[in-house]
Design a protein around this motif. Structure first.
Motif, PDB file in Angstrom:
ATOM      1  N   HIS A 183     -55.424 -18.097 -44.520  1.00  0.00           N
ATOM      2  CA  HIS A 183     -54.956 -16.910 -44.469  1.00  0.00           C
ATOM      3  C   HIS A 183     -54.833 -16.040 -43.007  1.00  0.00           C
ATOM      4  N   ASN A 184     -53.826 -15.630 -42.885  1.00  0.00           N
ATOM      5  CA  ASN A 184     -53.386 -14.761 -41.994  1.00  0.00           C
ATOM      6  C   ASN A 184     -54.794 -13.649 -41.687  1.00  0.00           C
ATOM      7  N   GLU A 185     -55.688 -13.056 -42.801  1.00  0.00           N
ATOM      8  CA  GLU A 185     -56.315 -12.201 -41.864  1.00  0.00           C
ATOM      9  C   GLU A 185     -57.766 -12.779 -41.174  1.00  0.00           C
ATOM     10  N   ILE A 186     -57.761 -14.227 -41.756  1.00  0.00           N
ATOM     11  CA  ILE A 186     -58.717 -15.003 -40.826  1.00  0.00           C
ATOM     12  C   ILE A 186     -58.159 -15.664 -39.675  1.00  0.00           C
ATOM     13  N   LEU A 187     -56.994 -16.103 -39.458  1.00  0.00           N
ATOM     14  CA  LEU A 187     -56.513 -16.243 -38.672  1.00  0.00           C
ATOM     15  C   LEU A 187     -56.465 -15.059 -37.114  1.00  0.00           C
ATOM     16  N   ASP A 188     -56.642 -13.759 -38.017  1.00  0.00           N
ATOM     17  CA  ASP A 188     -56.360 -12.451 -36.738  1.00  0.00           C
ATOM     18  C   ASP A 188     -58.100 -12.442 -36.164  1.00  0.00           C
ATOM     19  N   GLU A 189     -59.004 -12.702 -37.830  1.00  0.00           N
ATOM     20  CA  GLU A 189     -59.876 -12.638 -36.527  1.00  0.00           C
ATOM     21  C   GLU A 189     -60.566 -13.263 -35.697  1.00  0.00           C
ATOM     22  N   LEU A 190     -60.121 -14.894 -35.977  1.00  0.00           N
ATOM     23  CA  LEU A 190     -60.347 -16.053 -35.010  1.00  0.00           C
ATOM     24  C   LEU A 190     -59.620 -15.846 -33.556  1.00  0.00           C
ATOM     25  N   LEU A 191     -58.768 -14.954 -33.674  1.00  0.00           N
ATOM     26  CA  LEU A 191     -57.296 -14.911 -32.456  1.00  0.00           C
ATOM     27  C   LEU A 191     -58.780 -13.545 -31.677  1.00  0.00           C
ATOM     28  N   GLU A 192     -59.248 -12.705 -32.407  1.00  0.00           N
ATOM     29  CA  GLU A 192     -60.089 -11.791 -32.252  1.00  0.00           C
ATOM     30  C   GLU A 192     -60.908 -11.806 -30.869  1.00  0.00           C
ATOM     31  N   LEU A 193     -61.755 -13.307 -31.815  1.00  0.00           N
ATOM     32  CA  LEU A 193     -63.015 -14.214 -31.588  1.00  0.00           C
ATOM     33  C   LEU A 193     -62.723 -15.196 -30.379  1.00  0.00           C
ATOM     34  N   VAL A 194     -61.399 -15.578 -30.119  1.00  0.00           N
ATOM     35  CA  VAL A 194     -61.635 -16.629 -28.446  1.00  0.00           C
ATOM     36  C   VAL A 194     -60.928 -16.162 -27.839  1.00  0.00           C
ATOM     37  N   ALA A 195     -60.295 -14.716 -28.593  1.00  0.00           N
ATOM     38  CA  ALA A 195     -59.369 -13.642 -27.329  1.00  0.00           C
ATOM     39  C   ALA A 195     -60.554 -13.649 -26.023  1.00  0.00           C
ATOM     40  N   ALA A 196     -60.309 -13.314 -24.723  1.00  0.00           N
ATOM     41  CA  ALA A 196     -61.493 -13.424 -23.546  1.00  0.00           C
ATOM     42  C   ALA A 196     -62.084 -11.137 -23.503  1.00  0.00           C
ATOM     43  N   LYS A 197     -63.234 -12.124 -23.597  1.00  0.00           N
ATOM     44  CA  LYS A 197     -64.183 -10.858 -23.684  1.00  0.00           C
ATOM     45  C   LYS A 197     -65.435 -10.627 -22.651  1.00  0.00           C
ATOM     46  N   LEU A 235     -43.900 -28.135 -30.734  1.00  0.00           N
ATOM     47  CA  LEU A 235     -45.346 -27.894 -31.062  1.00  0.00           C
ATOM     48  C   LEU A 235     -45.105 -25.772 -30.707  1.00  0.00           C
ATOM     49  N   ARG A 236     -45.705 -25.704 -29.667  1.00  0.00           N
ATOM     50  CA  ARG A 236     -45.667 -24.294 -28.975  1.00  0.00           C
ATOM     51  C   ARG A 236     -45.434 -23.963 -29.794  1.00  0.00           C
ATOM     52  N   ALA A 237     -43.859 -23.612 -29.397  1.00  0.00           N
ATOM     53  CA  ALA A 237     -42.944 -22.546 -30.116  1.00  0.00           C
ATOM     54  C   ALA A 237     -43.375 -22.502 -31.268  1.00  0.00           C
ATOM     55  N   SER A 238     -43.150 -24.311 -32.091  1.00  0.00           N
ATOM     56  CA  SER A 238     -42.688 -23.628 -33.668  1.00  0.00           C
ATOM     57  C   SER A 238     -43.935 -22.866 -34.158  1.00  0.00           C
ATOM     58  N   LEU A 239     -46.109 -23.085 -33.493  1.00  0.00           N
ATOM     59  CA  LEU A 239     -47.014 -22.325 -34.070  1.00  0.00           C
ATOM     60  C   LEU A 239     -46.895 -21.400 -33.609  1.00  0.00           C
ATOM     61  N   GLU A 240     -45.833 -20.640 -32.157  1.00  0.00           N
ATOM     62  CA  GLU A 240     -46.785 -19.180 -31.908  1.00  0.00           C
ATOM     63  C   GLU A 240     -45.611 -18.814 -33.200  1.00  0.00           C
ATOM     64  N   LYS A 241     -44.780 -19.104 -33.634  1.00  0.00           N
ATOM     65  CA  LYS A 241     -44.256 -18.622 -34.281  1.00  0.00           C
ATOM     66  C   LYS A 241     -45.236 -18.373 -36.027  1.00  0.00           C
ATOM     67  N   LEU A 242     -45.758 -19.047 -36.723  1.00  0.00           N
ATOM     68  CA  LEU A 242     -46.688 -18.192 -37.282  1.00  0.00           C
ATOM     69  C   LEU A 242     -47.697 -17.676 -37.333  1.00  0.00           C
ATOM     70  N   HIS A 243     -48.419 -17.782 -35.933  1.00  0.00           N
ATOM     71  CA  HIS A 243     -50.066 -17.121 -35.766  1.00  0.00           C
ATOM     72  C   HIS A 243     -49.633 -17.242 -33.627  1.00  0.00           C
ATOM     73  N   ARG A 244     -49.964 -15.444 -33.472  1.00  0.00           N
ATOM     74  CA  ARG A 244     -50.070 -15.645 -32.351  1.00  0.00           C
ATOM     75  C   ARG A 244     -51.775 -16.258 -31.379  1.00  0.00           C
ATOM     76  N   LEU A 245     -52.266 -16.940 -32.355  1.00  0.00           N
ATOM     77  CA  LEU A 245     -53.655 -17.364 -32.382  1.00  0.00           C
ATOM     78  C   LEU A 245     -53.445 -18.910 -31.355  1.00  0.00           C
ATOM     79  N   TRP A 246     -52.206 -19.180 -31.252  1.00  0.00           N
ATOM     80  CA  TRP A 246     -52.176 -21.165 -30.839  1.00  0.00           C
ATOM     81  C   TRP A 246     -51.814 -20.801 -29.409  1.00  0.00           C
ATOM     82  N   THR A 247     -51.531 -19.329 -28.815  1.00  0.00           N
ATOM     83  CA  THR A 247     -51.109 -18.727 -27.576  1.00  0.00           C
ATOM     84  C   THR A 247     -52.907 -19.001 -26.558  1.00  0.00           C
ATOM     85  N   GLU A 248     -53.323 -18.786 -27.410  1.00  0.00           N
ATOM     86  CA  GLU A 248     -54.233 -19.641 -26.639  1.00  0.00           C
ATOM     87  C   GLU A 248     -55.004 -20.608 -26.865  1.00  0.00           C
ATOM     88  N   ALA A 249     -54.898 -21.892 -27.247  1.00  0.00           N
ATOM     89  CA  ALA A 249     -55.316 -22.631 -27.629  1.00  0.00           C
ATOM     90  C   ALA A 249     -54.959 -24.059 -26.914  1.00  0.00           C
TER      91      ALA A 249
END
Length: 442
Positions: A295-309, A362-376
């Motif tokens: 779900h998008n809520e879990i993807l959003d939470e993972l994006l905050e965790l994998v982003a540079a802290k 693949l990156r172009a299609s995945l980034e449309k789904l969620h911004r998480l794949w910009t970090e992968a």
């Protein structure tokens, strides 16, 4: 007695000088008369010239006789004066045509005053020690020893750092992991090499500026989940069970209504694990399977965790996402380009071409789904051929205790559905997904 001799010598010399003067005056008068006669005569004749020449010769002879007589008298007077102790008189200097004798020429050494010779300094001679001169002893600066000590300290620090890096890599036993993946995973040698390359680069040091995020994509049955299970088992053996998490979306959070609650719980678990890993100076592993159902809520939470802290514990972690997102692009690409793959090309070569051509799509299609794949980092897994499916049957039959008969394996592999043969390659529609069920029916 001496006074009388000296007076007589002086008188004699005076008379001689008077006589000489008189003779000279007479000669000069004769010459004047001759000159006057020549001047009076308007045209000189031969007789007059011969008479003048005879006069000149006569004067010269008379002069020589007078000179000889004068020299004899001077020598006689000089000898008597030396015997009597009287000072010798010098004769006046008279110009003559006679050549000067070498004895009469004053030498340069007698006329020019000589310079005083400088005393040469004596050379410092070293004592003779075996025929060699002892070189002067040079004083060494004490700063050199400090420089040598500093270089030794720097070398030891660099050497220890390299050893620590090696120890850090050895802790995770990546060589054993490579052997396991090459033995257990079929048909994905290129993807395995890419994954191991990412792990080696990341695990070679403990200090990072971002976590390692790898996303594996491929059609169903190509070995994504199997690869995740192998990685989880290996990391549990090297870092412990508490630092490895396998998250199955359909099992842990099947309902969309509980997505927010699942996201908070997941964030709490990940925070506890990274803090524990920071205390133990280890790197945890998080594996998320079936990400296409997340779900998008879990993807959003993972994006905050994998982003540079700013906190280091969130930067020292490995996230692995497994999904079949983009499988249509992978299947289409392999079916259309399988004829261009030569049989001599290695698996790593085919996979490198697959990654180079498919990653931007693949990156172009995945980034449309969620911004998480910009970090992968994206790694595609290709389709499995019939030979790979037969290897899956052989491995599963050996695990279950069946005799690996080649005829039985080929018969079972023939029951699997395949795409139309393209370029001599026959790709499976379901990969090795039906292998376990087929073997259990034996």
């Amino acid at each position: 007695m001496s006074d009388q001799d000296s007076t007589s010598a002086s008188q004699t010399e005076g008379e001689f000088e008077e006589e000489m003067d008189g003779d000279m005056d007479g000669d000069m008068d004769g010459e004047r008369e001759i000159d006057e006669k020549h001047r009076e005569s308007p045209v000189p004749s031969l007789s007059s010239f011969s008479s003048s020449l005879a006069a000149v010769i006569r004067i010269k002879q008379k002069y020589r006789a007078m000179k000889l007589r004068r020299q004899e008298m001077v020598l006689g007077l000089g000898g008597s004066a030396a015997l009597l102790g009287a000072p010798a008189r010098t004769s006046p200097k008279i110009f003559t045509f006679d050549a000067l004798t070498p004895s009469s020429i004053p030498t340069l050494s007698s006329s020019v005053p000589q310079k005083k010779k400088r005393r040469k300094r004596r050379r410092v001679m070293f004592p003779n020690r075996g025929g060699r001169r002892a070189p002067p002893k040079q004083e060494h600066s004490r700063a050199k020893y400090c420089l040598y000590l500093l270089l030794a300290i720097v070398f030891i620090q660099v050497y220890n750092a390299i050893e620590n890096l090696d120890d850090h890599v050895l802790r995770y036993d990546l060589e054993g992991l490579e052997k396991t993946l090459r033995r257990e995973v079929f048909g994905q040698q290129g993807a395995v090499e890419g994954l191991l390359s990412h792990l080696k680069d990341y695990l070679s040091t403990y200090v990072h500026n971002k976590p390692l995020v790898v996303s594996l994509h491929g059609p169903s049955g190509v070995g994504k989940s199997h690869l995740g299970r192998l990685l989880a088992g290996h990391f549990r053996s090297v870092v412990g069970d508490t630092l490895v998490m396998q998250y199955y979306v359909l099992h842990h959070c099947p309902l969309e209504a509980e997505a927010m609650h699942c996201a908070r719980n997941l964030s709490t678990v990940i925070t506890e694990m990274v803090e524990r890993a920071e205390e133990e100076e280890k790197i945890p592993l998080f594996i998320f399977d079936e990400v296409e159902h997340m779900h998008n809520e879990i993807l959003d939470e993972l994006l905050e965790l994998v982003a540079a802290k700013q906190s280091n514990e969130y930067l020292n972690a490995i996230y692995l996402f497994l999904s079949n997102l983009g499988h249509a692009h992978i299947t289409k690409h392999m079916l259309h380009n399988s004829s261009s793959y030569s049989t001599a090309m290695s698996a790593s070569g085919r996979h490198s071409n697959l990654v180079k051509e498919l990653t931007p799509i693949l990156r172009a299609s995945l980034e449309k789904l969620h911004r998480l794949w910009t970090e992968a980092d994206i790694l595609p897994l290709g389709l499995l051929e019939k030979g790979h499916v037969m290897e899956c049957f052989l491995d599963e039959m050996s695990r279950e205790g069946f005799y690996p008969d080649h005829a039985s394996i080929e018969r079972l592999a023939g029951e699997i559905e395949y795409h139309a043969s393209v370029g001599g390659h026959q790709y499976s529609l379901t990969g090795c997904k039906q292998v376990v069920a087929k073997v259990n029916l034996l």
